[in-house]
Design a protein around this motif. Structure first.
Motif, PDB file in Angstrom:
ATOM      1  N   PHE A   1      14.889  50.143  28.889  1.00 54.36           N
ATOM      2  CA  PHE A   1      14.645  50.450  27.480  1.00 54.36           C
ATOM      3  C   PHE A   1      15.527  51.600  27.006  1.00 54.36           C
TER       4      PHE A   1
ATOM      5  N   ASP B   1      14.649  54.124  25.196  1.00 58.30           N
ATOM      6  CA  ASP B   1      14.015  55.432  25.448  1.00 58.30           C
ATOM      7  C   ASP B   1      13.493  55.510  26.885  1.00 58.30           C
TER       8      ASP B   1
ATOM      9  N   ALA C   1      11.215  54.508  28.543  1.00 55.83           N
ATOM     10  CA  ALA C   1       9.805  54.106  28.643  1.00 55.83           C
ATOM     11  C   ALA C   1       9.247  54.291  30.046  1.00 55.83           C
ATOM     12  N   LEU C   2       9.578  55.417  30.675  1.00 57.48           N
ATOM     13  CA  LEU C   2       8.980  55.716  31.983  1.00 57.48           C
ATOM     14  C   LEU C   2       7.531  56.125  31.768  1.00 57.48           C
ATOM     15  N   PHE C   3       6.667  55.797  32.744  1.00 58.61           N
ATOM     16  CA  PHE C   3       5.250  56.123  32.602  1.00 58.61           C
ATOM     17  C   PHE C   3       5.045  57.601  32.944  1.00 58.61           C
ATOM     18  N   PRO C   4       4.626  58.421  31.977  1.00 59.63           N
ATOM     19  CA  PRO C   4       4.568  59.867  32.225  1.00 59.63           C
ATOM     20  C   PRO C   4       3.501  60.274  33.229  1.00 59.63           C
ATOM     21  N   HIS C   5       2.482  59.415  33.446  1.00 59.65           N
ATOM     22  CA  HIS C   5       1.401  59.814  34.348  1.00 59.65           C
ATOM     23  C   HIS C   5       1.691  59.453  35.800  1.00 59.65           C
TER      24      HIS C   5
ATOM     25  N   TYR D   1       6.131  50.182  40.198  1.00 60.95           N
ATOM     26  CA  TYR D   1       5.110  49.625  39.294  1.00 60.95           C
ATOM     27  C   TYR D   1       5.073  48.097  39.312  1.00 60.95           C
ATOM     28  N   GLY D   2       6.256  47.497  39.148  1.00 61.97           N
ATOM     29  CA  GLY D   2       6.327  46.029  39.104  1.00 61.97           C
ATOM     30  C   GLY D   2       5.788  45.400  40.379  1.00 61.97           C
TER      31      GLY D   2
ATOM     32  N   LYS E   1       7.859  64.082  38.668  1.00 61.39           N
ATOM     33  CA  LYS E   1       7.373  63.434  37.452  1.00 61.39           C
ATOM     34  C   LYS E   1       8.572  63.172  36.540  1.00 61.39           C
TER      35      LYS E   1
ATOM     36  N   ARG F   1      13.694  50.941  38.332  1.00 62.57           N
ATOM     37  CA  ARG F   1      12.409  50.291  38.076  1.00 62.57           C
ATOM     38  C   ARG F   1      12.608  48.844  37.646  1.00 62.57           C
TER      39      ARG F   1
ATOM     40  N   SER G   1       7.025  51.019  23.377  1.00 62.92           N
ATOM     41  CA  SER G   1       7.881  50.585  24.488  1.00 62.92           C
ATOM     42  C   SER G   1       7.198  50.780  25.838  1.00 62.92           C
ATOM     43  N   MET G   2       6.247  51.706  25.921  1.00 60.58           N
ATOM     44  CA  MET G   2       5.546  51.945  27.177  1.00 60.58           C
ATOM     45  C   MET G   2       4.762  50.706  27.596  1.00 60.58           C
TER      46      MET G   2
ATOM     47  N   ALA H   1       7.203  47.909  28.400  1.00 61.66           N
ATOM     48  CA  ALA H   1       7.770  48.080  29.736  1.00 61.66           C
ATOM     49  C   ALA H   1       6.804  47.561  30.788  1.00 61.66           C
TER      50      ALA H   1
ATOM     51  N   LEU I   1       7.447  44.365  33.279  1.00 59.63           N
ATOM     52  CA  LEU I   1       7.431  44.454  34.740  1.00 59.63           C
ATOM     53  C   LEU I   1       6.372  43.535  35.344  1.00 59.63           C
ATOM     54  N   GLY I   2       5.783  42.680  34.525  1.00 54.21           N
ATOM     55  CA  GLY I   2       4.903  41.646  35.048  1.00 54.21           C
ATOM     56  C   GLY I   2       3.424  41.872  34.822  1.00 54.21           C
TER      57      GLY I   2
ATOM     58  N   VAL J   1      -1.734  51.595  32.401  1.00 53.33           N
ATOM     59  CA  VAL J   1      -0.885  52.410  31.515  1.00 53.33           C
ATOM     60  C   VAL J   1      -1.683  52.983  30.345  1.00 53.33           C
TER      61      VAL J   1
ATOM     62  N   LEU K   1      -3.152  56.947  29.947  1.00 52.28           N
ATOM     63  CA  LEU K   1      -2.501  57.765  28.933  1.00 52.28           C
ATOM     64  C   LEU K   1      -3.480  58.187  27.840  1.00 52.28           C
TER      65      LEU K   1
ATOM     66  N   ASP L   1      -3.583  64.476  33.860  1.00 57.64           N
ATOM     67  CA  ASP L   1      -2.218  64.363  34.374  1.00 57.64           C
ATOM     68  C   ASP L   1      -1.227  63.949  33.297  1.00 57.64           C
ATOM     69  N   ALA L   2      -1.716  63.183  32.323  1.00 65.72           N
ATOM     70  CA  ALA L   2      -0.804  62.667  31.302  1.00 65.72           C
ATOM     71  C   ALA L   2      -0.533  63.689  30.210  1.00 65.72           C
TER      72      ALA L   2
END
Lengths: 329, 313
Positions: free
Chosen positions: A82, A84, A86-90, A99-100, A131, A147, B213-214, B217, B221-222, B232, B236, B311-312
């Motif tokens: 992406f 931006d 779009a990495l997962f911040p948590h 992840y996939g 992170k 990823r 986009s989160m 994404a 990824l499936g 996700v 969050l 954490d988020a």
């Protein structure tokens, strides 16, 4: 040769806006395919159509021969990098990359190992525990790439992945992406508004304007032999010569293009006036006015640089002028 | 008029104050923080500690006077069956209200954060905030009317020939009763209604910060929409859910008006505090009861932090 992605008369309309308008594409397996165009030209929507985030209003998309009609993104073996990232911040870097595989039920040990390998591929070994917020823009970009690659997609979609990076990093990533694509042999579909990026990386380039593809071809064809004025102007800013000027030089009445670096200044040719000059380092850019037409010449180091306001003559080699078909004539 | 580059001529009293503050950023910070620090530190924390101190005293059973000596006797009283029941009842109610509020709020907040734009967003905020504009007592009494035996809910069930269903529900022990307005279900419904905005708004704020986009994404990824929610969206949104639950949980723990108007006669912590410090004059026990919600909230937040809920952030 198998086609990885095929568009047949695909349109995507948002209300009255025709974001993608009757587009036909055929992207070959293992190809590095770039979609180039200004913002709002429909290139990103095309990418989203392949990923499955958008459904076409009309037409048909097939991926490796299978119709993608009504298939949601999570059922497509296509992965996206992406704009931006779009990495997962948590999640930390390793879990982001894995992840996939986590989703497809791979055991923790196996998926972490695969993620480590993917991180190695993008030269980020040892960054797994961090992170995303602790990484630089370039590193995040690599994580996003890892990823997307860890799932071993058939097609990798890249949406302006280098847009947020500074020039030096961007050039480095261009080379790395190209090398990576050769190594893995995956089909890359790359969206960009930067013509230099498209030309230097892609096997083939599709130039978009207002939802339509205006020209598809090898980078050299796009650069030297633009078929329509838009391509001549957008890709490396060729001079677009109107028919009445072309007629004087070639005898044919047609719009033509001439590359700025092919324009010669001297005592013979068409009379022109120098409007501005700017020093670019390796060359000097000279803006000219010729019979009411704006032209640009790029003069290499060592050539005589004219003064602003000076009258001069413009000429070019016979091979350097390229006639275009003009629909609006 | 001088043409000086440095305009040192402007020396009014306000200009001088501005100059002094500009040269001393620390003074500015001190001035900004002093009033709230005084308020929080002295008035709020001070009275909290005074309360805490009270809870370590005890009451003389014969004279009814407070004995100002350190003892844990009052806390031991909390664990007598009658008092402990009150605590368990209150915590159960607060938990149920919090969980239900989170479940009800999530789709509303999700819609507002993801889809509502312009006019619809304004309508959303208005719809959520409007109930907060009217008096809390008016709302609670309105609910008493809605839930009463002669109320609109009963009428609706009768009209639909579903009275048997309501009766069957009301015959369930603990959550049932003579009518909804004197049952714990009624108390629960009113709590849920009154605290709902405090859950919706923080969740909506948290979801607002999750870019589209989160989720794309994740799907890319499936992950199915359900998996994207689980892995996700929920993590969050969790800081928002926790923030909302702090409101709903602590407000329910401390409230003494709603269970008095709508519900059975069995007491909640707030009512116990009210009764002990008022009519009974047992300030130490009232203080000890008041400490319970503080301890519960502390344990709750500590557990949430340990579980990685923040954490988020």
């Amino acid at each position: 040769m198998t086609s990885a992605v095929v568009f047949k008369g695909v349109s995507r309309h948002f209300g009255s806006v025709r974001a993608v308008d009757n587009v036909d594409i055929s992207i070959a397996e293992g190809e590095f395919f770039a979609m180039l165009g200004p913002s709002g030209s429909g290139k990103t929507t095309c990418l989203r159509l392949i990923a499955g985030f958008e459904q076409p209003t009309a037409g048909e998309i097939s991926i490796f021969g299978q119709s993608a009609q009504g298939v949601p993104p999570y059922k497509r073996h296509v992965n996206t990098v992406f704009q931006d990232y779009a990495l997962f911040p948590h999640l930390n870097v390793l879990d982001n990359v894995a992840y996939g595989l986590m989703i497809s039920g791979v055991s923790k040990r196996d998926r972490h190992q695969a993620a480590e390998e993917a991180l190695e591929l993008v030269a980020l070994t040892g960054y797994g525990a961090r992170k995303p917020s602790e990484l630089s823009g370039g590193q995040r970009q690599r994580v996003a790439l890892a990823r997307a690659l860890v799932n071993k997609p058939k097609v990798l979609l890249l949406d302006e992945p280098l847009g947020a990076l500074d020039l030096k990093l961007r050039e480095q990533m261009q080379e790395e992406l190209k090398a990576l694509q050769r190594k893995l042999g995956i089909t890359f579909v790359f969206v960009t508004h930067d013509q230099g990026e498209a030309l230097s990386m892609a096997d083939r380039v599709a130039v978009f304007n207002e939802g339509k593809i205006v020209q598809v071809g090898k980078p050299e064809d796009i650069y030297y032999r633009p078929e329509v004025p838009f391509v001549a102007d957008f890709v490396g800013s060729s001079n677009v010569i109107p028919p009445h000027v072309t007629e004087k030089v070639t005898g044919t009445r047609a719009t033509a293009s001439v590359r700025p670096e092919a324009v010669k200044l001297g005592d013979s040719g068409l009379p022109a006036t120098v409007r501005a000059t700017s020093f670019l380092g390796t060359s000097t850019r000279v803006s000219l006015e010729l019979e009411g037409v704006q032209m640009v010449a790029l003069l290499a180091k060592g050539q005589n640089i004219p003064e602003v306001g000076e009258h001069t003559h413009v000429s070019w080699g016979e091979d350097d002028i390229h006639l275009m078909e003009t629909a609006d004539e | 008029m001088s043409d000086a580059i440095l305009d040192t001529g402007r020396n009014g009293i306000m200009a001088r104050i501005s100059d002094t503050l500009w040269r001393n950023p620390r003074l500015t910070v001190l001035l900004l923080l002093a009033p709230p620090a005084l308020w929080l530190g002295v008035v709020y924390l001070g009275s909290l500690f005074a309360l805490l101190a009270q809870s370590f005293f005890s009451i003389d059973e014969f004279s009814g006077l407070i004995i100002y000596e350190f003892t844990l006797k009052t806390y031991a009283e909390l664990f007598t069956p009658a008092n402990f029941d009150i605590i368990v009842r209150t915590v159960m109610m607060a938990s149920a209200v919090t969980i239900a509020a989170a479940i009800v709020s999530f789709p509303i907040a999700y819609y507002a954060a993801r889809y509502a734009r312009g006019k619809w967003k304004a309508i959303f905020y208005l719809g959520v905030m409007l109930p907060l504009w009217s008096s809390y007592l008016v709302k609670v009494y309105s609910w008493k009317l809605i839930l009463a035996k002669e109320g609109i809910l009963n009428w609706l069930f009768e009209t639909l020939h579903l009275s048997w269903l309501l009766d069957a529900y009301l015959s369930i022990p603990i959550i049932g009763g003579n009518s909804l307005s004197v049952s714990w279900t009624g108390t629960f419904l009113v709590f849920l209604y009154v605290w709902l905005p405090f859950m919706i708004l923080p969740i909506q704020a948290a979801l607002e910060r999750v870019p589209r986009s989160m989720l794309e994404a994740s799907g890319d990824l499936g992950a199915t929409p359900g998996q994207s929610f689980r892995f996700v969206l929920l993590p969050l949104a969790l800081p928002g859910v926790i923030a909302g639950s702090i409101f709903t949980f602590s407000l329910t723990l401390g409230d003494y008006i709603i269970p008095q108007i709508v519900g059975s006669s069995r007491r909640f912590i707030g009512q116990a505090v009210y009764a002990y410090q008022g009519t009974a004059g047992n300030i130490p026990l009232a203080a000890a009861f008041a400490v319970v919600p503080i301890v519960i909230m502390g344990v709750y937040l500590w557990a949430a932090k340990r579980k990685g809920a923040f954490d988020a952030l």
